[in-house]
Motif scaffolding. Structure first.
Motif, mmCIF file in Angstrom:
data_model
loop_
_atom_site.group_PDB
_atom_site.id
_atom_site.type_symbol
_atom_site.label_atom_id
_atom_site.label_comp_id
_atom_site.label_asym_id
_atom_site.label_seq_id
_atom_site.Cartn_x
_atom_site.Cartn_y
_atom_site.Cartn_z
ATOM 1 N N GLY A 67 0.839 -1.139 0.072
ATOM 2 C CA GLY A 67 -0.019 0.105 -0.148
ATOM 3 C C GLY A 67 1.041 1.215 0.193
ATOM 4 N N ALA A 68 2.147 1.179 -0.179
ATOM 5 C CA ALA A 68 3.054 2.311 -0.171
ATOM 6 C C ALA A 68 2.793 3.487 -1.480
ATOM 7 C CB ALA A 68 4.519 2.029 -0.417
ATOM 8 N N ALA A 69 2.689 4.570 -0.902
ATOM 9 C CA ALA A 69 2.141 5.669 -2.065
ATOM 10 C C ALA A 69 3.676 6.419 -2.657
ATOM 11 C CB ALA A 69 1.331 6.627 -1.500
ATOM 12 N N ILE A 70 4.674 6.415 -1.607
ATOM 13 C CA ILE A 70 6.089 6.999 -1.989
ATOM 14 C C ILE A 70 7.005 6.227 -1.996
ATOM 15 C CG2 ILE A 70 7.395 8.726 -0.970
ATOM 16 C CD1 ILE A 70 5.131 9.915 0.604
ATOM 17 N N LEU A 71 7.858 6.407 -2.969
ATOM 18 C CA LEU A 71 9.011 5.635 -3.124
ATOM 19 C C LEU A 71 10.374 6.078 -3.130
ATOM 20 C CD1 LEU A 71 10.199 2.525 -4.208
ATOM 21 C CD2 LEU A 71 10.163 3.463 -6.131
ATOM 22 N N LEU A 72 11.270 5.864 -2.057
ATOM 23 C CA LEU A 72 12.270 6.399 -1.751
ATOM 24 C C LEU A 72 13.516 5.643 -2.195
ATOM 25 C CD1 LEU A 72 13.686 8.688 -0.002
ATOM 26 C CD2 LEU A 72 13.725 7.109 1.987
ATOM 27 N N THR A 73 14.215 6.217 -3.126
ATOM 28 C CA THR A 73 15.465 5.357 -3.717
ATOM 29 C C THR A 73 16.655 6.434 -3.812
ATOM 30 O OG1 THR A 73 15.708 4.142 -5.581
ATOM 31 C CG2 THR A 73 14.486 6.075 -6.081
ATOM 32 N N ARG A 74 17.505 5.981 -4.739
ATOM 33 C CA ARG A 74 18.764 6.497 -4.936
ATOM 34 C C ARG A 74 19.115 7.268 -6.105
ATOM 35 N NH1 ARG A 74 20.817 7.024 0.450
ATOM 36 N NH2 ARG A 74 20.648 4.823 1.360
ATOM 37 N N ASP A 75 20.379 7.650 -6.185
ATOM 38 C CA ASP A 75 20.713 8.373 -7.380
ATOM 39 C C ASP A 75 20.068 7.845 -8.994
ATOM 40 O OD1 ASP A 75 22.140 10.806 -6.954
ATOM 41 O OD2 ASP A 75 23.340 9.594 -6.005
ATOM 42 N N ASN A 76 19.961 8.695 -9.844
ATOM 43 C CA ASN A 76 19.734 8.423 -11.391
ATOM 44 C C ASN A 76 18.760 7.377 -11.574
ATOM 45 O OD1 ASN A 76 20.779 8.790 -14.171
ATOM 46 N ND2 ASN A 76 21.976 6.810 -13.991
#
Length: 205
Positions: A67-76
């Protein structure tokens, strides 16, 4: 396109750099022009082990991120080919906002065209959010587009920059087609005038 104003949502973590669009949505899922059903192909190769069974270590297979609505990730994030199916698949999964230190240019633009807000924060700010989220199951962020801010439950608040035109389009739910339709009376008037001026261009009328 659904407007984006304020979003408070569960955060999922993808701790990888240089995530390309072929991993976001592999080529075998590009046969359709529909924007629905693509979540089944989202990160298809990473979600499964060699024997085809779900990989419990991959975030989409973990109960805490459902149910996540926000994805936190890394460069490029979003590098590689320009396939628009990549933001389609993310949106179909339920992601309305992506946060990273940087995005590939074409993918970045495609997100705005499909109602996804890609937010660029400083590397240390992204690292702070990764640390807080990893320590707190059920971790949520509040994204306020009008204020251009990201707020965490621990009181962290980060400001992000966004082009004013893109911001206005998201706030009002306008993609390229929606922007054109705002000028529908002028377009209709032009077409009527051209039909009167050059009827030979409209042989079926």
């Amino acid at each position: 396109m659904q407007p984006f104003t304020t979003l408070t949502g569960l955060v999922a973590l993808l701790d990888r750099v240089n995530v390309d669009t072929d991993q976001i949505i592999p080529k075998q899922f590009l046969k359709t022009i529909k924007r629905t059903g693509l979540k089944e192909g989202l990160f298809y190769d990473w979600r499964r082990k060699a024997d085809g069974s779900p990989d419990p270590d991959f975030f989409l297979n973990q109960a805490r991120y459902q149910g996540a609505a926000i994805l936190l990730t890394r460069d490029n994030f979003g590098c590689g080919s320009s396939r628009e199916h990549a933001p389609w698949a993310l949106l179909d999964q339920g992601f309305r906002c992506l946060i990273a230190p940087s995005f590939a240019d074409i993918f970045f633009n495609n997100c705005f065209q499909n109602g996804i807000l890609p937010i660029v924060l400083k590397p240390d700010e992204v690292q702070t959010l990764f640390r807080e989220a990893a320590e707190s199951p059920g971790y949520q962020l509040t994204v306020d587009l009008a204020a251009q801010s990201v707020s965490s439950p621990r009181g962290s608040r980060f400001r992000f920059e966004i082009d004013s035109f893109r911001k206005d389009c998201l706030l009002n739910g306008l993609d390229a087609i929606g922007l054109s339709l705002k000028h529908e009376p002028a377009i209709a008037a032009y077409e009527a005038r051209r039909k009167a001026e050059a009827p030979w261009l409209f042989p079926d009328l």
